[in-house]
Write a protein that holds these residues in place. Structure first.
Motif, short mmCIF file in Angstrom:
data_model
loop_
_atom_site.label_atom_id
_atom_site.label_comp_id
_atom_site.label_asym_id
_atom_site.label_seq_id
_atom_site.Cartn_x
_atom_site.Cartn_y
_atom_site.Cartn_z
N ARG A 141 1.03 4.18 -2.89
CA ARG A 141 0.91 5.63 -2.66
C ARG A 141 2.09 6.38 -3.28
O ARG A 141 1.93 7.48 -3.82
CB ARG A 141 0.82 5.90 -1.15
CG ARG A 141 -0.52 5.52 -0.52
CD ARG A 141 -0.66 6.10 0.88
NE ARG A 141 0.34 5.55 1.81
CZ ARG A 141 0.17 4.45 2.52
NH1 ARG A 141 -0.97 3.76 2.42
NH2 ARG A 141 1.12 4.02 3.35
N SER A 142 3.28 5.78 -3.21
CA SER A 142 4.44 6.40 -3.86
C SER A 142 4.26 6.45 -5.37
O SER A 142 4.62 7.44 -6.03
CB SER A 142 5.72 5.63 -3.51
OG SER A 142 5.98 5.68 -2.12
N ALA A 152 0.83 -1.21 0.00
CA ALA A 152 0.00 0.00 0.00
C ALA A 152 0.86 1.26 0.00
O ALA A 152 0.55 2.25 -0.68
CB ALA A 152 -0.93 -0.02 1.21
N HIS A 153 1.95 1.22 0.78
CA HIS A 153 2.84 2.38 0.81
C HIS A 153 3.47 2.62 -0.57
O HIS A 153 3.58 3.76 -1.05
CB HIS A 153 3.93 2.14 1.85
CG HIS A 153 4.99 3.19 1.86
ND1 HIS A 153 4.78 4.46 2.35
CD2 HIS A 153 6.28 3.16 1.39
CE1 HIS A 153 5.89 5.17 2.21
NE2 HIS A 153 6.80 4.40 1.63
N GLN A 154 3.88 1.54 -1.23
CA GLN A 154 4.48 1.69 -2.54
C GLN A 154 3.46 2.17 -3.57
O GLN A 154 3.79 2.94 -4.48
CB GLN A 154 5.12 0.37 -2.97
CG GLN A 154 6.37 0.03 -2.15
CD GLN A 154 6.86 -1.37 -2.39
OE1 GLN A 154 6.08 -2.25 -2.77
NE2 GLN A 154 8.15 -1.59 -2.15
N GLU A 210 1.39 6.62 -6.93
CA GLU A 210 0.41 7.68 -7.19
C GLU A 210 1.05 9.06 -7.11
O GLU A 210 0.82 9.93 -7.97
CB GLU A 210 -0.74 7.57 -6.19
CG GLU A 210 -1.81 8.64 -6.41
CD GLU A 210 -2.92 8.57 -5.36
OE1 GLU A 210 -3.83 9.39 -5.42
OE2 GLU A 210 -2.83 7.68 -4.47
N SER A 211 1.87 9.28 -6.09
CA SER A 211 2.52 10.58 -5.92
C SER A 211 3.46 10.87 -7.09
O SER A 211 3.48 11.98 -7.63
CB SER A 211 3.30 10.60 -4.61
OG SER A 211 4.01 11.81 -4.47
#
Length: 401
Positions: free
Chosen positions: A240-241, A236-238, A243-244
């Motif tokens: 979000r990265s 999930a963190h990756q 997406e950013s």
């Protein structure tokens, strides 16, 4: 002297001939009227009118049908020479015809040599005809020769002067034409060079922004896919990265499309180069898991310097991500008396600098060179890599000045 056959000389003679044509027709008519009214009727007058008619007919044919520019003018001048000799023998108005047709030797002779040849033949024919009519008396011979020589001398001087003027004008026109052609070639070369420079700038900007972002997205997507079964939180963190990074790429793409200017580096405000570099390094450490040791001085730089430092940092980190297989990255930003230094090192596999063929290093060199800076790359297989970017600061540039 050489023949004046260039376009300017042709235009000069054509313009002069058109102006003289109208005058010649009036003078030919006046001579015919003078022969009819002043000379008594008889065979001599009729023969003089016939000779004048031959000259007028030849001139009319030449004027109406220019034809071959070499043969027909010579035919007309030959007829004129014979007519002058005949009129001098008949006692007609040969002097008037000589004066009227004096410019024709230069208009139709085309070269000074040919013009003076026909002028000499005309003078000789006139003198011969007059002497055949009057006899070889010393008094008449002297008067006739003096008058003919004066006319010929005046004609030669005027003709040579006209040819000299045309030659100088032709040379000036040729030089002007060459200058205009050279200017056009230079302008075209500048346009081509400008287009090539613009294409190179756009390619460098795309490589430094969009391409790097897409490479990060690919790496993050591969890592997220591999971590989905075992570590959903990390996946999930990756994501979000991803997406950013995609949003940043989209903003960069919109700026590239909307403006011909060099795109801004995404939130680089005046004097904030250290903060921007730190955010970039934090994102890199977070995405890759590598140890990043940063020593960033809080420098106040102009916009172009900040952009160049950021692009060099992004390109260097992208190379570390893709090729180095490093565990630690060091970044040092410091002010020197001569400018600003950015040093990026890694403990990766290294490479042979001379064998590098990628676009990234070459793009960094050109970007720094545009600002008066330089890039030094030190690396060897197994010993990691050191990137040193040096840029002159505004204060240093003022001190040098």
């Amino acid at each position: 002297m050489t023949a004046l056959t260039d376009p300017l000389a042709d235009a000069f003679w054509a313009t002069s001939l058109r102006r003289w044509n109208a005058v010649c027709w009036l003078l030919f008519g006046a001579m015919a009227v003078g022969l009819v009214t002043t000379a008594p009727p008889g065979g001599s007058t009729y023969r003089a009118l016939a000779l004048l008619g031959c000259v007028v007919l030849s001139y009319g044919v030449l004027d109406r049908f220019p034809g071959n520019p070499v043969v027909r003018p010579r035919v007309y001048l030959s007829v004129l020479v014979l007519a002058l000799g005949g009129l001098a023998y008949l006692g007609g108005s040969y002097a008037a015809l000589f004066m009227v047709t004096l410019p024709h030797y230069w208009m139709f002779g085309r070269t000074p040599r040919m013009s003076m040849t026909f002028l000499g033949l005309a003078a000789g024919a006139t003198l011969t005809g007059a002497l055949a009519r009057e006899g070889w008396s010393a008094e008449f011979l002297g008067e006739t020769m003096v008058s003919i020589l004066i006319v010929v001398a005046v004609g030669v001087l005027i003709g040579l002067w006209a040819h000299s003027v045309v030659a100088q004008s032709s040379e000036r026109a040729r030089l002007i034409e060459e200058l205009e052609r050279t200017q056009a070639e230079l302008s075209e070369a500048y346009q081509r060079q400008g287009a090539a420079d613009e294409r190179e700038r756009i390619a460098r900007d795309i490589h430094d922004t969009l391409a790097q972002g897409f490479a990060s997205i690919i790496v993050l997507a591969e890592a997220a896919r591999a971590a989905v079964p075992d570590d959903p939180a990390r996946s999930a963190h990756q994501l979000r990265s991803i997406e950013s990074t995609a949003r940043e790429n989209l903003a960069e793409a919109r700026e590239l499309v909307a403006s011909g200017r060099q795109p801004g580096p995404g939130g680089v405000a005046a004097g904030s180069v250290a903060q921007t570099l730190r955010r970039t390094l934090d994102r890199f450490a977070e995405d890759t898991g590598l140890v990043v040791d940063a020593d960033l001085a809080d420098l106040d730089c102009d916009q172009q310097t900040r952009i160049a430092l950021l692009r060099c940092t992004q390109e260097s980190l992208a190379n570390v991500r893709k090729h180095a297989r490093a565990t630690t990255v060091g970044v040092v930003l410091v002010r020197r008396p001569y400018g600003v230094e950015l040093e990026i090192t890694d403990d990766g596999t290294g490479f042979v600098v001379e064998e590098s063929t990628g676009f990234g290093l070459d793009g960094m060199r050109k970007r720094l060179a545009e600002l008066g800076g330089r890039l030094t790359v030190t690396s060897s297989v197994g010993d990691g890599t050191r990137i040193l970017a040096v840029l002159p600061s505004a204060a240093a540039a003022e001190g040098e000045a």
